[in-house]
Design an enzyme around this catalytic site. Structure first.
Site, PDB file in Angstrom:
ATOM      1  CG  ASP A   1     -28.949  -3.690   8.200  1.00 37.33           C
ATOM      2  OD1 ASP A   1     -28.232  -3.227   9.102  1.00 37.33           O
ATOM      3  OD2 ASP A   1     -29.431  -2.991   7.291  1.00 37.33           O
TER       4      ASP A   1
ATOM      5  NE  ARG B   1     -34.871   1.239  -0.668  1.00 41.02           N
ATOM      6  CZ  ARG B   1     -34.137   2.215  -1.178  1.00 41.02           C
ATOM      7  NH1 ARG B   1     -34.697   3.139  -1.919  1.00 41.02           N
ATOM      8  NH2 ARG B   1     -32.841   2.265  -0.958  1.00 41.02           N
TER       9      ARG B   1
END
Length: 471
Positions: free
Chosen positions: A247, A91
């Site tokens: 991540d 996003r």
């Protein structure tokens, strides 16, 4: 906005598998919530540009600046200890660079890495990221930053409820993660892609390594060093990230991806701020060990371009080095200038036990100690204070000098979760006053802000707020 120029030339240094070009999906009827003018001006934006209609369109992704070519980054990662080969910016879209800063929109719509998501961010989570990233910067902790935030009429569904979609305009010197190296390691041409990625990281974040022999090993050492420094600083202010997946770990040693974070209130070393963390993997006390675990994963990904045994051997020292730096910083917070490692570490360890036993508020305690204004009722913490005052008799500097040093590292304000909830509740009613007032507090956490004295204390009968990864 005509004079604002971005650049995406840096992409030429990366393999094309590490990113995907993608257009944004602008929100309906965007409206400005807040602008971090200090950051905007630092990046070269003028008052005229900040106040223009084009600036809101720029945040919304509907105004494309000169040189901008929007793209999302690909990366993999270990999430709660389990490997996921393909993740990426689900996003977020990068607009390009201004100077040494990458400009990014979070909540700008679907990307090739959105998986089953809608690519949107909601107002409440956007406010949390916008404010805390600046709070961390104000506390002198390496972090990404946020320049602006908009709300909209676009509706999204979260937790069986309807909320408004929002976009945060954020900046970072690097968005490369441990997971970026995992993605390259699992690619078709791992050695070539890893060398390209490592050279890119050296160029952007470790330029002193450019001409050094064994530069990839030295790069790994630098990442370990910066990660130790970062976790020491987190622990010292009672900050909990909440979701330290690989991540979400920055290759440049920055705090990134603020989701279910929290600042410690009543001290509890085992506190878990993430509702999704059922086993407590990312509890406060586990953060140093998880950071080291993540670095072992990173060492494996470096194995095609560096000696993995040498990297692991360096990382084996992580906890010992962390403890030494951490206790030194805690000694500074206590004003122990003439710090003695073994003797004073015992005193500091006793403090944590006393704070936990008596439910002492973490930030208020260190602030009160810095101003000599503590008035606590707990028998354990008062017994500790007696031992502490005896220890202070051995200090070679005056009380005035000692307190002055302590005031510079013990903030009066951290962004407590109930503060953020107050700002969110008001913002959802179109009142953005607290968002902007808390931005000022975040930028000056050592200041007084007398009109907000209320927020220096724990909120009566307030249960610690835990957020989920989806928030």
């Amino acid at each position: 906005m005509k004079n604002i120029k971005l650049s995406t030339k840096h992409l030429e240094k990366l393999d094309e598998s590490l990113y995907s070009y993608q257009n944004s999906s602008p929100l309906i009827k965007p409206k400005l919530v807040s602008i971090n003018k200090k950051l905007a001006k630092k990046l070269g934006f003028t008052n005229e540009q900040i106040d223009s209609k084009e600036f809101i369109e720029f945040i919304n992704g509907s105004y494309i600046a000169n040189g901008s070519n929007t793209y999302a980054n690909a990366y993999g990662g270990h999430q709660f200890g389990y490997q996921v080969l393909s993740l990426g910016d689900g996003r977020a879209l990068n607009l390009g660079k201004i100077g040494d800063q990458h400009i990014q929109l979070k909540g700008s719509g679907i990307t090739p890495y959105s998986r089953d998501g809608d690519g949107r961010a909601v107002l409440r989570s956007s406010i949390r990221e916008y404010l805390v990233s600046e709070a961390m910067y104000g506390l002198n902790i390496p972090t990404t930053r946020a320049m602006a935030i908009i709300d909209s009429s676009t509706r999204v569904y979260r937790n069986y409820d309807v909320e408004t979609a929002s976009i945060v305009l954020r900046t970072s010197s690097s968005w490369i993660r441990f997971g970026s190296f995992e993605f390259a390691y699992n690619s078709k041409n791992p050695k070539e892609n890893l060398e390209k990625l490592a050279d890119f990281v050296i160029d952007e974040s470790y330029p002193h390594l450019k001409d050094i022999q064994n530069r990839y090993e030295e790069l790994y050492f630098g990442i370990v060093d910066r990660t130790i420094e970062l976790i020491v600083l987190w622990q010292s202010v009672g900050f909990m990230h909440g979701v330290m997946n690989t991540d979400n770990m920055s290759i440049a040693g920055l705090t990134i991806d603020y989701g279910p974070y929290a600042f410690m209130e009543e001290f509890d070393k085992g506190f878990i701020c993430n509702l999704s963390d059922k086993e407590g993997r990312y509890s406060f006390e586990n953060q140093p060990f998880i950071a080291q675990w993540n670095l072992y994963v990173l060492a494996k990904t470096f194995s095609p371009i560096a000696n993995e045994e040498i990297l692991e051997s360096y990382n084996d020292q992580f906890i010992g080095r962390f403890k030494q730096s951490y206790f030194e910083l805690m000694a500074n917070k206590l004003g122990l200038v003439d710090y003695e490692y073994h003797k004073d570490n015992n005193l500091i360890t006793k403090l944590f036990k006393a704070m936990e036993d008596d439910n002492v508020d973490y930030t208020s305690f260190f602030y009160g100690l810095s101003w000599n204004t503590l008035d606590l009722e707990g028998k354990n913490i008062n017994a500790w204070l007696g031992e502490y005052h005896q220890r202070l008799q051995q200090e070679s500097i005056s009380q005035e000098e000692r307190l002055d040093k302590m005031k510079k590292i013990n903030p009066k304000y951290v962004l407590r979760n109930y503060m953020l909830q107050d700002a969110i509740d008001a913002a959802e009613k179109d009142d953005f006053t607290l968002v902007n007032d808390f931005l000022e507090i975040a930028q000056n956490p050592f200041g007084e802000h007398p009109e907000y004295e209320y927020y220096t204390k724990p909120k009566p009968e307030w249960e610690p707020l835990r957020c989920s990864c989806s928030s």
